[in-house]
Design an enzyme around this catalytic site. Structure first.
Site, PDB file in Angstrom:
ATOM      1  CB  CYS A  84      -0.970   0.033   1.117  1.00  0.00           C
ATOM      2  SG  CYS A  84      -2.321   0.899   1.071  1.00  0.00           S
ATOM      3  CG  HIS A 186      -3.852  -3.400   2.827  1.00  0.00           C
ATOM      4  ND1 HIS A 186      -2.843  -3.397   3.660  1.00  0.00           N
ATOM      5  CD2 HIS A 186      -4.235  -2.612   2.519  1.00  0.00           C
ATOM      6  CE1 HIS A 186      -3.007  -2.087   3.721  1.00  0.00           C
ATOM      7  NE2 HIS A 186      -3.847  -1.648   2.993  1.00  0.00           N
ATOM      8  CD  GLU A 188      -1.880  -6.581   4.982  1.00  0.00           C
ATOM      9  OE1 GLU A 188      -1.381  -6.822   4.134  1.00  0.00           O
ATOM     10  OE2 GLU A 188      -2.050  -5.345   5.481  1.00  0.00           O
TER      11      GLU A 188
END
Lengths: 212, 398, 263
Positions: A84, A186, A188
């Site tokens: 990001c 993202h 994750e």
């Protein structure tokens, strides 16, 4: 087979807890640091980031991380994944509330994603079109990842772009230039698809298959 | 400080999660009050329609599975599914090896009386003894194997036989504690099985725990994967959402129409003779442990049901609770011999599960708690094995 | 194309996961962590946890379970975040910047703020400045008042504020909110469907995403909020607890309705 060690660059920005949780789940040893020795020890680096370009660069400067990162990434060729804002900081310049200098590793500029007819920030799951083979996706085609951002990286060298996403218009979803990788989304927070991207990055870093 | 529902006799320390409103009426009573407003005829029509959807027209497979224990509820479920819904069920039973004679007779009668096929699955007894011991030590519940078997094996059978529809009876936690509203038409879920029936534990928690249990011993305990559930499109419906459940009425009907037998002798810990005939420890030591942990027992459960059905007043219930909740039952003797444990060891392990929210120790070393009839009492633990005749159950400080 | 989102909302009260009805009735479903496992397996788009505890007691009431009581909301958040690889929002009882920081540190990606934002609107701006707009969701609870008009309620849906939801939502957007979480007090837990008129009015007036909540009775309702209500995301509390593989089934329904959601 020994575990891959990952260091998350600690500059005070980013949802470090989430990134750490995902990496731990994948079986890598994770540290969070801004110390040269620690970052150098690790097999690979993650540059997270949530917030503004200006804030990000100021914090990196304040901790004297820029020469450290240049040494590790540019001179020593350590694999690094920007997430990001972390990816955006790799550009030459950012134009969020002013003009600010970035790390300059990628020939690109960070501009506001302003397109009429769509809501900003760009929040949610979006299809990502893989433009070319990358270490981040050895086998996988179009996937859905989670995005949350208002700015995007405009690449001047199109060969740096590894994936595109569409929100009003196409924008850079991922970049790759040798050992430097970055994703606007993202991983994750993108469940199975996201974890597989992280896993591919870790595999690349170690040069061997990781069991997870 | 334990406080009690103002309508029934449940404590806030209940095993089933309970909420209380500003009038101290528990969520179980609140949900029970919904029964009056439900259009049960409409519910009947609805379940008939569902039955029509699942009926296998050419008879090449069963229309549904009914998990049955042989108890009063399974008799009613089978009667309802066969005679009212006109379906062809496969009955599936998990054998926990704790059947009372009358319970086993009732179970065996089912396939004759209702004319159904019946799978009576019996796990290896040595393994059951190990699970009895292990789970008693692990979580203060020797009957964990039964909770697991009852909620797992029928679903395993459903997947194996490719029968999507499973008819359960009442949703226990909805009925006792008002976990859901009757309008939710809640269905059986893997989450309910794992969290509530099995207390968060699953078969893999039993491996390598000092009892030499291996994965191959617990094949029956492995719940189907989400993919398997999705492939067969498994759906577990609680008949309690579609029929105005009244255990007393239904049992009477099963006795008169089909010859269901109730227990020939009264139980020690409850006044009902029609419940839990399939497992001698359910009303016995399994329930006694509920008293040891949370300070109430099966008698409270049954009284609460009967209060809500308008068959008993709260005052009458309190008298029964006072007489029966604390009793240490004699099925303990069978269990101690079954698993080769001494009563002293049993009491010691049981005591380790006393909930500090409920129990305190007096200066004399006795366990004491609040009573629903007011005040506190000490409850000395009697020994059954040291005295073969009548066992004293006196309360101190009542 | 950006997908519409399907979001389960988990309400926590004193450490329990609860079924909510009209913001007043709460039935206890059990431990929040067991449900998270199921949602992870079903790949929902996000998870929203709202802590509606009014006092400080967090206790699942028994110690013989595999999963023990956590030490308050933050303890629950920490455990949930460890295994939650999708966006996690944690709201409820957030009154200061420190409260937000405590949650972000433990793995919350976003927080919802409600009553405090109504009391001091600058809280929105300050929080957005520090954590980024994308982290700050302003939660708006709406009830119909005696005049038949929509009115914003504070303090757990109990106190009328005199504000119109569209006006307050637009203010929140101007002040820096990243998203709006719009909940109907009247529809909550009733299963009667979303208040589509309310959702559409707010969604059409804003350029930030709107998450609709309150009233879902069947999976089709999600589709109606996204299609007719113009919501960007459809959330629900109770319905996800009622059936097996509920989120998967909901998603299938949305795909059948022709909506742009993840597969």
């Amino acid at each position: 087979m020994s575990t891959v060690t990952t260091a998350i660059v600690d500059y005070g920005l980013g949802n470090v807890a989430s990134v750490r949780n995902a990496l731990t789940y994948l079986g890598t040893e994770v540290t969070l640091s801004s110390d040269f020795a620690v970052l150098d020890q690790a097999d690979c680096l993650i540059l997270p980031g949530v917030g503004s370009f200006e804030d990000g660069m100021k914090k990196l400067q304040g901790l004297d991380l820029i020469p450290i990162l240049n040494e590790l990434v540019i001179n020593k060729g350590k694999p690094i994944l920007g997430i990001c804002l972390g990816m955006q900081l790799m550009a030459k310049r950012g134009f969020e509330n002013g003009e600010f200098e970035g790390l300059g590793w990628i020939d690109a500029e960070v501009q506001k994603l302003s397109v009429s007819g769509v809501k900003i920030p760009h929040v949610g799951w979006n299809e990502t079109n893989i433009s070319r083979q990358s270490k981040l996706w050895p086998e996988v085609p179009t996937q859905c990842f989670y995005y949350v951002h208002s700015y995007h990286m405009v690449c001047n060298d199109l060969s740096d772009i590894a994936a595109l996403c569409h929100h009003g218009k196409n924008f850079t979803a991922a970049i790759e230039r040798n050992n430097i990788m970055g994703v606007q989304f993202h991983p994750e927070k993108s469940q199975k698809d996201g974890l597989s991207v992280l896993k591919a990055f870790l595999t690349e870093a170690r040069g061997a298959e990781i069991l997870c | 400080m334990v406080h009690y529902c103002s309508k029934c006799v449940y404590p806030n320390s209940s095993a089933v999660p309970l909420g209380f409103n500003e009038n101290m009426v528990c969520t179980g009573c609140q949900v029970s009050e919904q029964r009056i407003d439900i259009d049960w005829n409409a519910r009947l029509e609805r379940i008939k329609k569902i039955a029509d959807e699942y009926r296998v027209a050419d008879g090449s497979n069963y229309d549904c599975i009914i998990p049955v224990s042989g108890g009063k509820d399974s008799w009613f479920q089978t009667y309802f599914v066969k005679e009212v819904l006109n379906l062809n069920p496969l009955l599936v039973t998990y054998n926990g090896n704790n059947y009372m004679d009358v319970g086993l007779r009732n179970l065996r009668k089912m396939r004759e009386v209702f004319g159904c096929d019946h799978i009576f699955f019996s796990p290896n007894i040595d393994l059951l003894k190990k699970l009895n011991r292990l789970c008693f030590k692990k979580m203060g519940d020797m009957n964990w194997h039964a909770h697991c078997g009852i909620f797992t094996y029928p679903v395993v059978a459903a997947v194996q036989h490719k029968v999507p529809l499973i008819f359960w009876g009442e949703h226990g936690y909805l009925d006792l504690g008002g976990m859901f509203s009757l309008d939710d038409l809640v269905e059986m879920t893997a989450k309910f099985r794992l969290e509530h029936a099995q207390r968060g534990f699953d078969w893999f928690d039993m491996i390598d725990e000092g009892e030499n249990i291996r994965a191959g011993d617990l094949i029956w305990a492995r719940y189907p994967t989400d993919d398997q559930l999705e492939e067969v499109d498994i759906r577990g419906i609680y008949l309690g959402n579609y029929v105005e459940w009244d255990a007393n009425k239904q049992t009477k009907e099963m006795i008169e129409k089909y010859g269901f037998e109730v227990a020939p002798e009264p139980f020690e810990r409850t006044y009902r003779t029609m419940s839990n005939l399939d497992d001698m420890h359910e009303n016995g030591i399994h329930d006694y442990l509920k008293f040891i942990k949370f300070g109430y027992g099966r008698c409270s459960d049954h009284c609460t049901k009967d209060i809500r059905l308008g068959l008993m007043s709260r005052e009458q219930a309190i008298e029964k609770v006072r007489a029966m909740d604390h009793i240490k039952p004699r099925d303990l003797l069978r269990w101690l011999a079954y698993v080769e444990m001494s009563e002293d060891e049993f009491d010691e392990i049981a005591d380790s599960f006393r909930d500090p929210r409920v129990w305190t120790k007096t200066s004399d070393g006795l366990w004491e708690k609040d009573n629903i009839w007011g005040g506190r009492s000490a409850y000395p633990v009697p020994k059954l094995t040291s005295n073969s005749s009548a066992v004293p159950h006196s309360l101190i400080g009542v | 194309m950006l997908k519409k989102r399907l979001i389960p909302c988990l309400f926590l009260k004193n450490g329990f996961l609860v079924r909510s009805e009209r913001f007043t009735n709460h039935q206890y479903l059990g431990n929040a962590l067991h449900q998270v496992e199921r949602f992870n397996a079903w790949a929902v788009d996000e998870l929203i946890y709202i802590d509606i505890t009014s006092d400080d007691s967090y206790d699942v009431g028994r110690d013989d379970l595999k999963i023990k009581s956590e030490d308050g909301a933050l303890g629950i958040l920490e455990v949930v975040a460890k295994g939650c690889f999708m966006p996690l929002t944690f709201g409820g009882r957030i009154n200061t910047v420190q409260d937000i920081s405590d949650r972000v540190k433990r793995g919350a990606d976003k927080v919802t703020i409600n009553s405090q934002a109504l009391r001091t609107p600058d809280f929105i701006t300050e929080s957005a400045r520090i954590f980024g707009s994308q982290c700050i969701i302003v939660s708006i609870d709406v009830a119909t008042n005696a005049n038949g008009e929509y009115e914003v309620m504070s303090s757990g849906g109990k106190m009328p504020t005199g504000k119109k939801p569209v006006d307050w939502a637009k203010d929140a957007e101007k002040l820096g909110a990243g998203e709006i979480f719009l909940n109907s007090v009247d529809r909550d837990g009733t299963g009667k469907g979303y208040d589509l008129a309310l959702i559409k009015e707010v969604a059409d007036a804003l350029s930030i995403p709107v998450i609709a909540c309150g009233g879902v009775g069947q999976f089709e309702d999600f589709g109606l909020a996204l299609r007719d209500g113009h919501a960007d995301a459809a959330a629900a509390g109770n319905i996800f607890h009622f059936t097996e593989l509920s989120a998967k089934k909901a998603r299938k329904t949305l795909i059948k309705m022709g909506l742009n959601v993840r597969n």
